[in-house]
Design a protein around this motif. Structure first.
Motif, short mmCIF file in Angstrom:
data_model
loop_
_atom_site.label_atom_id
_atom_site.label_comp_id
_atom_site.label_asym_id
_atom_site.label_seq_id
_atom_site.Cartn_x
_atom_site.Cartn_y
_atom_site.Cartn_z
N ILE A 157 -1.31 -3.46 -33.30
CA ILE A 157 -1.85 -2.35 -34.09
C ILE A 157 -3.37 -2.33 -33.92
O ILE A 157 -3.97 -1.27 -33.69
N GLY A 158 -4.00 -3.48 -34.01
CA GLY A 158 -5.44 -3.59 -33.82
C GLY A 158 -5.87 -3.20 -32.42
O GLY A 158 -6.89 -2.52 -32.23
N MET A 159 -5.08 -3.60 -31.43
CA MET A 159 -5.42 -3.26 -30.04
C MET A 159 -5.39 -1.75 -29.82
O MET A 159 -6.27 -1.20 -29.13
N TYR A 160 -4.38 -1.06 -30.38
CA TYR A 160 -4.31 0.39 -30.18
C TYR A 160 -5.34 1.13 -31.02
O TYR A 160 -5.82 2.18 -30.60
N ALA A 161 -5.71 0.61 -32.17
CA ALA A 161 -6.81 1.21 -32.93
C ALA A 161 -8.11 1.05 -32.14
O ALA A 161 -8.89 2.01 -32.00
N TRP A 162 -8.32 -0.14 -31.59
CA TRP A 162 -9.49 -0.36 -30.73
C TRP A 162 -9.44 0.59 -29.52
O TRP A 162 -10.45 1.21 -29.18
N HIS A 163 -8.29 0.69 -28.89
CA HIS A 163 -8.13 1.55 -27.71
C HIS A 163 -8.51 2.99 -28.04
O HIS A 163 -9.20 3.66 -27.26
N SER A 164 -8.09 3.47 -29.19
CA SER A 164 -8.43 4.82 -29.62
C SER A 164 -9.94 4.96 -29.77
O SER A 164 -10.55 5.89 -29.22
N ASN A 165 -10.55 4.06 -30.50
CA ASN A 165 -12.00 4.12 -30.74
C ASN A 165 -12.80 3.91 -29.45
O ASN A 165 -13.85 4.52 -29.25
N HIS A 166 -12.29 3.06 -28.58
CA HIS A 166 -12.90 2.78 -27.27
C HIS A 166 -12.98 4.06 -26.44
O HIS A 166 -14.04 4.40 -25.90
N HIS A 167 -11.88 4.79 -26.36
CA HIS A 167 -11.87 6.00 -25.54
C HIS A 167 -12.58 7.17 -26.22
O HIS A 167 -13.17 8.01 -25.54
N LEU A 168 -12.57 7.21 -27.53
CA LEU A 168 -13.37 8.21 -28.23
C LEU A 168 -14.86 7.98 -27.92
O LEU A 168 -15.61 8.92 -27.67
N ALA A 169 -15.27 6.72 -27.90
CA ALA A 169 -16.65 6.39 -27.54
C ALA A 169 -16.95 6.78 -26.10
O ALA A 169 -18.06 7.23 -25.79
N HIS A 170 -15.97 6.64 -25.19
CA HIS A 170 -16.17 7.07 -23.81
C HIS A 170 -16.44 8.57 -23.74
O HIS A 170 -17.33 9.02 -23.01
N ILE A 171 -15.68 9.34 -24.48
CA ILE A 171 -15.86 10.79 -24.48
C ILE A 171 -17.24 11.15 -24.99
O ILE A 171 -17.97 11.95 -24.38
N LYS A 172 -17.63 10.55 -26.11
CA LYS A 172 -18.95 10.81 -26.68
C LYS A 172 -20.06 10.36 -25.73
O LYS A 172 -21.10 11.01 -25.62
N GLN A 173 -19.83 9.28 -25.02
CA GLN A 173 -20.79 8.77 -24.05
C GLN A 173 -20.96 9.75 -22.89
O GLN A 173 -22.08 10.03 -22.46
N ALA A 174 -19.85 10.28 -22.39
CA ALA A 174 -19.91 11.27 -21.31
C ALA A 174 -20.69 12.51 -21.75
O ALA A 174 -21.48 13.06 -20.98
N ILE A 175 -20.46 12.93 -22.98
CA ILE A 175 -21.18 14.09 -23.53
C ILE A 175 -22.67 13.78 -23.66
O ILE A 175 -23.52 14.60 -23.30
N THR A 176 -23.00 12.60 -24.12
CA THR A 176 -24.39 12.19 -24.26
C THR A 176 -25.11 12.22 -22.92
O THR A 176 -26.25 12.69 -22.81
N TYR A 177 -24.45 11.73 -21.86
CA TYR A 177 -25.07 11.67 -20.54
C TYR A 177 -24.98 12.98 -19.76
O TYR A 177 -25.51 13.09 -18.66
N GLU A 178 -24.29 13.97 -20.33
CA GLU A 178 -24.22 15.33 -19.78
C GLU A 178 -23.96 15.39 -18.27
O GLU A 178 -24.65 16.10 -17.54
N GLY A 179 -22.99 14.64 -17.82
CA GLY A 179 -22.61 14.72 -16.42
C GLY A 179 -23.51 13.93 -15.48
O GLY A 179 -23.46 14.13 -14.27
N TYR A 180 -24.33 13.06 -16.01
CA TYR A 180 -25.24 12.25 -15.18
C TYR A 180 -24.46 11.45 -14.15
O TYR A 180 -24.91 11.31 -13.01
N PHE A 181 -23.32 10.89 -14.55
CA PHE A 181 -22.50 10.10 -13.62
C PHE A 181 -21.54 11.04 -12.92
O PHE A 181 -20.75 11.72 -13.55
N LYS A 182 -21.59 11.09 -11.62
CA LYS A 182 -20.72 11.98 -10.85
C LYS A 182 -19.51 11.20 -10.34
O LYS A 182 -19.61 10.04 -10.00
N MET A 183 -18.38 11.88 -10.30
CA MET A 183 -17.16 11.25 -9.78
C MET A 183 -17.22 11.17 -8.27
O MET A 183 -17.80 11.93 -7.60
#
Length: 183
Positions: A157-183
């Motif tokens: 349960i803790g791992m999946y709560a962490w996983h959710s928050n981890h990926h939410l932080a990734h999304i917010k991080q991508a938005i913060t960097y506004e496409g700075y990192f290119k695929m």
């Protein structure tokens, strides 16, 4: 970019740390995180353009849409893992190649609606299930063959709560960097 900087980009909230003791208060907080995750991810992504959905959160990382689609895929596995552990004696779960799934057509869809709908329904069911697990059931386990270890329901349960928050932080991080990192 230094390896410590890359590590921070990869794990913006840190890696999951299993507590020595898992209290009922902790379980309730984790379940709350799981229940609110779909609305948080929807709020973070609903105004993004197709171009913005392709922003990545780190060099060689997934883009925002892949992260959202991955969460739907991964959390479908999570509810199955919980149910297997609740209904079978230490079942061995089936892992999946998340990196390969992220390259499939549905992992790259510019429309997030289906994955967000999956997350809403899945996390509602997950919350209902997890809120009614007994103290004894929290200690039930499944075997993860990739890690060669048994995982208890309470820590998962803790791992999946962490996983959710981890990926939410990734999304917010991508938005913060506004496409700075290119695929």
């Amino acid at each position: 970019m230094k390896s410590t900087q890359l590590q921070l980009l990869k794990f913006p909230i840190g890696e999951f740390q299993k507590p020595d003791t898992i209290s009922s208060e902790m379980i309730n907080l984790w379940i709350n995180d799981l229940e609110r995750f779909p609305s948080e991810i929807d709020k973070a992504t609903k105004v993004l353009s197709k171009e913005q959905l392709n922003w990545t959160y780190r060099p060689d990382g997934w883009n925002i849409k892949q992260v959202v689609h991955h969460c739907a895929d991964s959390h479908m596995h999570s509810i199955i893992r919980f149910k297997l552990a609740l209904t079978e004696d230490s079942p061995t779960i089936k892992p999946f190649y998340e990196d390969r799934w992220a390259t499939l057509i549905d992992g790259n869809d510019d429309t997030l609606d289906d994955s967000l709908n999956v997350l809403r329904g899945l996390h509602s069911k997950l919350g209902q299930l997890l809120k009614h697990i007994s103290e004894e059931e929290l200690s039930r386990e499944f075997v993860h063959p990739d890690h060669l270890k048994r995982l208890r329901i309470d820590e998962t349960i803790g791992m999946y709560a962490w996983h959710s928050n981890h990926h939410l932080a990734h999304i917010k991080q991508a938005i913060t960097y506004e496409g700075y990192f290119k695929m």
